[in-house]
Design a protein around this motif. Structure first.
Motif, PDB file in Angstrom:
ATOM      1  N   VAL A  39     -72.097   5.788 -87.347  1.00  0.00           N
ATOM      2  CA  VAL A  39     -70.832   5.351 -87.947  1.00  0.00           C
ATOM      3  C   VAL A  39     -70.555   5.999 -89.298  1.00  0.00           C
ATOM      4  O   VAL A  39     -69.400   6.290 -89.618  1.00  0.00           O
ATOM      5  N   SER A  59     -57.942   4.242 -88.325  1.00  0.00           N
ATOM      6  CA  SER A  59     -58.699   3.075 -87.898  1.00  0.00           C
ATOM      7  C   SER A  59     -59.964   3.523 -87.165  1.00  0.00           C
ATOM      8  O   SER A  59     -59.930   4.461 -86.378  1.00  0.00           O
ATOM      9  N   GLY A  60     -61.070   2.875 -87.479  1.00  0.00           N
ATOM     10  CA  GLY A  60     -62.328   3.201 -86.817  1.00  0.00           C
ATOM     11  C   GLY A  60     -63.092   4.345 -87.461  1.00  0.00           C
ATOM     12  O   GLY A  60     -64.143   4.752 -86.974  1.00  0.00           O
ATOM     13  N   LYS A  63     -64.334   3.179 -92.762  1.00  0.00           N
ATOM     14  CA  LYS A  63     -63.973   2.753 -94.126  1.00  0.00           C
ATOM     15  C   LYS A  63     -64.578   1.395 -94.481  1.00  0.00           C
ATOM     16  O   LYS A  63     -65.184   1.227 -95.543  1.00  0.00           O
TER      17      LYS A  63
HETATM   18  P1  ADP Z   1     -62.427   1.257 -90.275  1.00  0.00           P
HETATM   19  O1  ADP Z   1     -62.586   0.215 -91.328  1.00  0.00           O
HETATM   20  O2  ADP Z   1     -62.202   2.644 -90.817  1.00  0.00           O
HETATM   21  O3  ADP Z   1     -61.357   0.907 -89.279  1.00  0.00           O
HETATM   22  P2  ADP Z   1     -65.042   0.376 -89.389  1.00  0.00           P
HETATM   23  O4  ADP Z   1     -65.987   0.709 -90.482  1.00  0.00           O
HETATM   24  O5  ADP Z   1     -64.606  -1.036 -89.266  1.00  0.00           O
HETATM   25  O6  ADP Z   1     -63.789   1.372 -89.453  1.00  0.00           O
HETATM   26  O7  ADP Z   1     -65.663   0.778 -88.004  1.00  0.00           O
HETATM   27  C1  ADP Z   1     -66.115   2.088 -87.731  1.00  0.00           C
HETATM   28  C2  ADP Z   1     -66.669   2.148 -86.330  1.00  0.00           C
HETATM   29  O8  ADP Z   1     -67.840   1.362 -86.254  1.00  0.00           O
HETATM   30  C3  ADP Z   1     -65.726   1.585 -85.272  1.00  0.00           C
HETATM   31  O9  ADP Z   1     -65.851   2.392 -84.136  1.00  0.00           O
HETATM   32  C4  ADP Z   1     -66.255   0.195 -85.035  1.00  0.00           C
HETATM   33  O10 ADP Z   1     -65.969  -0.213 -83.739  1.00  0.00           O
HETATM   34  C5  ADP Z   1     -67.723   0.381 -85.254  1.00  0.00           C
HETATM   35  N1  ADP Z   1     -68.364  -0.842 -85.761  1.00  0.00           N
HETATM   36  C6  ADP Z   1     -68.015  -1.527 -86.865  1.00  0.00           C
HETATM   37  N2  ADP Z   1     -68.830  -2.581 -87.064  1.00  0.00           N
HETATM   38  C7  ADP Z   1     -69.735  -2.558 -86.051  1.00  0.00           C
HETATM   39  C8  ADP Z   1     -70.851  -3.365 -85.703  1.00  0.00           C
HETATM   40  N3  ADP Z   1     -71.211  -4.433 -86.442  1.00  0.00           N
HETATM   41  N4  ADP Z   1     -71.537  -3.034 -84.599  1.00  0.00           N
HETATM   42  C9  ADP Z   1     -71.200  -1.959 -83.851  1.00  0.00           C
HETATM   43  N5  ADP Z   1     -70.161  -1.132 -84.131  1.00  0.00           N
HETATM   44  C10 ADP Z   1     -69.440  -1.434 -85.220  1.00  0.00           C
END
Ligand code: ADP
Ligand code: MG
Length: 263
Positions: A39, A59-60, A63
């Protein structure tokens, strides 16, 4: 690709050197995995005292995860992360002591619905900092005034608009005297007419010298309030530039595409 990978770190270094302030946040080649999902990829990022850094990206892109690493809501898989002098990559740290200095404001305000505004705010300063009720109340009222809603101290969250609830959440963070404030899309859940009042509070915090890392899609705010813009995509920092550089001439095609969709 190697070359453009060097540029952001260098620009950031020069910028913080110009400001002659010490680093409050330092990511060095940080990686994070959720299981087998990569990630955060080789994150290098510094934030100096008093800087306002806005993180943007689709998104994703990672961040929220990056932001949550800063207060150790998420742990990193490898690399080094030093925040407020604490080496977060070391496992043996006093996490509660560490978190006192980091305020966080979320998209959903996370207020206790059954507690009055004032009681939402004084809880942590009493429990965590050991303030008396009188001290905490005094401090809470100072910050409620600052965010413009001292008259709502005895209301319940459900009696407030979304914008007012978010300002309570900000006041709650400030009452802990944080060294760093983190904001994760603080206006994304708000009706459009309430976004401005929350951004105004954040803008005035920035002017008062608070160190802030903000994830937001509010590009107007980013342009005027941010010292730096960090653009992320697919877990990487693609661009780290001053706000004026980023908005006038983003170096990377992906940043240009992202901006053209928003503006
Ligand atoms: P953003 O805030 O830029 O939208 P995130 O940091 O929330 O992105 O998420 C980045 C990626 O990590 C996404 O594909 C999300 O689905 C995944 N993700 C976020 N949290 C978790 C978690 N606890 N377990 C598994 N995957 C996660
Ligand atoms: Mg997010």
């Amino acid at each position: 690709a190697g070359k453009s990978g060097q540029q952001p770190a260098q620009a950031a270094f020069q910028h913080s050197a110009n400001r002659r302030r010490f680093l409050l946040i330092e990511f060095k080649r940080v990686n994070k995995f959720f299981g087998s999902f990569h990630v955060l990829k080789e994150i290098d990022l510094t934030v100096s005292q008093g800087e306002v850094v806005v993180i943007v990206g689709p998104s994703g892109s990672g961040k929220s995860t990056l932001l949550r690493c800063i207060n150790r809501l998420e742990s990193i898989t490898d690399g080094e992360l030093v925040v407020n002098g604490v080496r977060l990559h070391d496992k043996r740290i006093d996490i509660n002591r560490f978190r006192r200095d980091i305020g966080m404001v979320f998209q959903h305000f996370n207020l206790y619905p059954h507690k009055k505004v004032i009681d939402n705010i004084i809880l942590a300063p009493m429990k965590v900092l050991g303030m008396t009720k009188a001290e905490a109340t005094d401090k809470a009222m100072t910050y409620l005034k600052r965010v413009g809603i001292a008259d709502k101290a005895d209301s319940y969250p459900s009696q407030l608009s979304g914008g007012q609830q978010q300002r309570v959440a900000i006041a709650r963070g400030l009452t802990m005297n944080p060294k760093i404030m983190l904001f994760d899309e603080p206006t994304s859940a708000l009706d459009p007419e309430m976004i401005g009042e929350v951004l105004d509070v954040m803008r005035s915090l920035a002017h008062q010298g608070m160190t802030m890392v903000i994830v937001t899609h509010e590009m107007g705010f980013a342009r005027e309030a941010a010292d730096r813009i960090v653009f992320m995509d697919e877990g990487k920092i693609i661009e780290d530039a001053t706000a004026s550089e980023f908005f006038s001439q983003p170096r990377e095609e992906r940043a240009r595409t992202f901006l053209s969709r928003l503006l």
